[in-house]
Design a protein around this motif. Structure first.
Motif, PDB file in Angstrom:
ATOM      1  N   TRP A   1       0.845  -1.200   0.000  1.00 15.08           N
ATOM      2  CA  TRP A   1       0.000   0.000   0.000  1.00 15.08           C
ATOM      3  C   TRP A   1       0.878   1.247   0.000  1.00 15.08           C
ATOM      4  CZ3 TRP A   1      -5.114  -0.441  -0.712  1.00 15.08           C
ATOM      5  CH2 TRP A   1      -5.709  -1.673  -0.449  1.00 15.08           C
ATOM      6  N   SER A   2       0.364   2.287  -0.592  1.00  9.97           N
ATOM      7  CA  SER A   2       1.125   3.540  -0.676  1.00  9.97           C
ATOM      8  C   SER A   2       0.956   4.317   0.624  1.00  9.97           C
ATOM      9  CB  SER A   2       0.624   4.374  -1.874  1.00  9.97           C
ATOM     10  OG  SER A   2       1.340   5.587  -1.926  1.00  9.97           O
ATOM     11  N   LEU A   3       1.873   4.093   1.547  1.00  9.18           N
ATOM     12  CA  LEU A   3       1.820   4.754   2.854  1.00  9.18           C
ATOM     13  C   LEU A   3       2.947   5.777   2.967  1.00  9.18           C
ATOM     14  CD1 LEU A   3       1.211   1.720   5.266  1.00  9.18           C
ATOM     15  CD2 LEU A   3      -0.478   3.294   4.309  1.00  9.18           C
ATOM     16  N   ASN A   4       2.627   6.903   3.556  1.00 11.17           N
ATOM     17  CA  ASN A   4       3.650   7.910   3.845  1.00 11.17           C
ATOM     18  C   ASN A   4       4.073   7.730   5.304  1.00 11.17           C
ATOM     19  OD1 ASN A   4       5.102  10.258   4.519  1.00 11.17           O
ATOM     20  ND2 ASN A   4       4.002  11.450   2.967  1.00 11.17           N
ATOM     21  N   ARG A   5       5.124   6.971   5.530  1.00 12.58           N
ATOM     22  CA  ARG A   5       5.537   6.637   6.895  1.00 12.58           C
ATOM     23  C   ARG A   5       5.940   7.882   7.686  1.00 12.58           C
ATOM     24  NH1 ARG A   5       9.910   2.507   7.709  1.00 12.58           N
ATOM     25  NH2 ARG A   5       8.985   2.555   9.803  1.00 12.58           N
ATOM     26  N   GLU A   6       6.591   8.830   7.012  1.00 12.90           N
ATOM     27  CA  GLU A   6       7.027  10.036   7.719  1.00 12.90           C
ATOM     28  C   GLU A   6       5.825  10.856   8.201  1.00 12.90           C
ATOM     29  OE1 GLU A   6       8.340   8.934   4.942  1.00 12.90           O
ATOM     30  OE2 GLU A   6      10.439   8.590   5.522  1.00 12.90           O
ATOM     31  N   ARG A   7       4.791  10.926   7.374  1.00  6.30           N
ATOM     32  CA  ARG A   7       3.599  11.675   7.774  1.00  6.30           C
ATOM     33  C   ARG A   7       2.895  10.986   8.938  1.00  6.30           C
ATOM     34  NH1 ARG A   7      -1.507  13.559   3.920  1.00  6.30           N
ATOM     35  NH2 ARG A   7      -2.437  15.005   5.452  1.00  6.30           N
ATOM     36  N   MET A   8       2.820   9.664   8.871  1.00  9.75           N
ATOM     37  CA  MET A   8       2.216   8.913   9.973  1.00  9.75           C
ATOM     38  C   MET A   8       2.997   9.148  11.271  1.00  9.75           C
ATOM     39  SD  MET A   8       1.510   5.357   7.893  1.00  9.75           S
ATOM     40  CE  MET A   8       0.945   4.466   9.335  1.00  9.75           C
TER      41      MET A   8
END
Length: 340
Positions: A41-48
């Motif tokens: 899945w396209s997750l933005n880890r830094e934003r999370m």
């Protein structure tokens, strides 16, 4: 007594440093690492991570989910163990003298501090000391259990993910609250404390130091003089305040003769008033010139520096708490906006 308490404060400063280092390690988000190798899945880890109040992310997803999950309990155990041991050391040291008929340090009676013995009406059991020491020992035991759970464990298995780690951290926080209650309840008798110093000739080494420092008499010779003085004192129930001046003159003359030191004074070089001053614990404290020693000026300096360090730590903690709070509030606002 002040430098004694200051020493424990310095130890707790080191505990904070260990907590600070551990916080840097755990203040990285594992979100998005999934089981061990990320996700399609396209997750933005830094934003999370930002939404959850973390400073950064675990760079390696396998480390985040498989290795550090084993390391964290060990690191937590390394943080709580010195704290619990230090609290236990203080309590045990306090209890040693607490058993005396006339202790120099007591607890304020009543409440949760003390309770009357069920067998001896005159006895006041220090309940808060007993309970605090027991809780400290329990934490030490739990910490070792956390370490054992991670030993010889395949990365990723659940052995180390028991509630024990969280519980021992929470219990340590409670322990520190209890320890603060102990400190608040302490009642120190300075007169009795000075009497205790004089009962066991604590100041005898100062005589050997003075003979060497002021009269160039080798320490080994001055040590013999001081030791022989204590031997005579204990045999005759003498104390520093009433030890016969004629006796120290005799002891000195005999020891100097046996030492065969031609350049040393043949008669005891201290006047009676100087002799009493040498054995005065208050004067000994004042004469200590070492950095970090018990003299009032040095103790005041250490206390000032400790207070400044505590203020800095409080600022750091407040900043971190606010970062987490504001991040979660932003997450809630953005999520509510998304729902609309």
């Amino acid at each position: 007594m002040v430098i004694y308490l200051q020493a424990f404060a310095t130890g707790f400063e080191r505990d904070y440093e260990r907590i600070d280092h551990m916080y840097d390690h755990i203040n990285r988000s594992p979100m998005g690492s999934m089981v061990l190798n990320g996700t399609g899945w396209s997750l933005n880890r830094e934003r999370m991570a930002s939404y959850l109040g973390f400073d950064s992310v675990f760079d390696n997803s396998y480390d985040a989910t498989q290795l550090y999950t084993l390391e964290y309990p060990v690191e937590a155990a390394g943080v709580v163990t010195p704290i619990a041991i230090r609290v236990g050391n203080f309590i045990e040291d306090l209890m040693t003298q607490y058993a005396q008929p006339h202790p120099r340090i007591l607890l304020q009676e009543g409440g949760k501090n003390t309770y009357v013995s069920s067998a001896m009406p005159q006895k006041r059991n220090p309940g808060i000391l007993n309970n605090t020491r027991m809780d400290a020992s329990t934490i030490v035991g739990d910490a070792q259990g956390a370490i054992i759970c991670t030993h010889n464990t395949t990365p990723g298995l659940i052995d180390s993910r028991s509630p024990l780690t969280v519980e021992m951290v929470r219990d340590t926080a409670k322990l520190l609250d209890q320890f603060d209650d102990v400190l608040q309840a302490l009642q120190i008798d300075p007169v009795r404390a000075e009497q205790e110093l004089n009962l066991d000739w604590t100041a005898s080494q100062e005589l050997a130091d003075t003979l060497m420092r002021d009269y160039d008499i080798p320490f080994r010779v001055g040590h013999h003089v001081a030791s022989d003085m204590v031997t005579v004192a204990r045999a005759n129930d003498y104390h520093p305040t009433d030890f016969p001046y004629a006796e120290i003159q005799r002891i000195y003359a005999e020891d100097i003769a046996h030492a065969d030191i031609s350049e040393a004074p043949r008669t005891f070089p201290l006047s009676e008033s100087q002799f009493r001053e040498v054995l005065n614990p208050r004067r000994i404290v004042e004469r200590r010139a070492t950095k970090g020693g018990p003299q009032p000026a040095e103790v005041d300096r250490m206390i000032r520096e400790s207070k400044a360090q505590v203020a800095k730590q409080e600022q750091t903690t407040a900043k971190r708490t606010e970062q987490i709070k504001s991040s979660l509030e932003r997450l809630e606002r953005d999520f509510q906006a998304y729902l609309k």
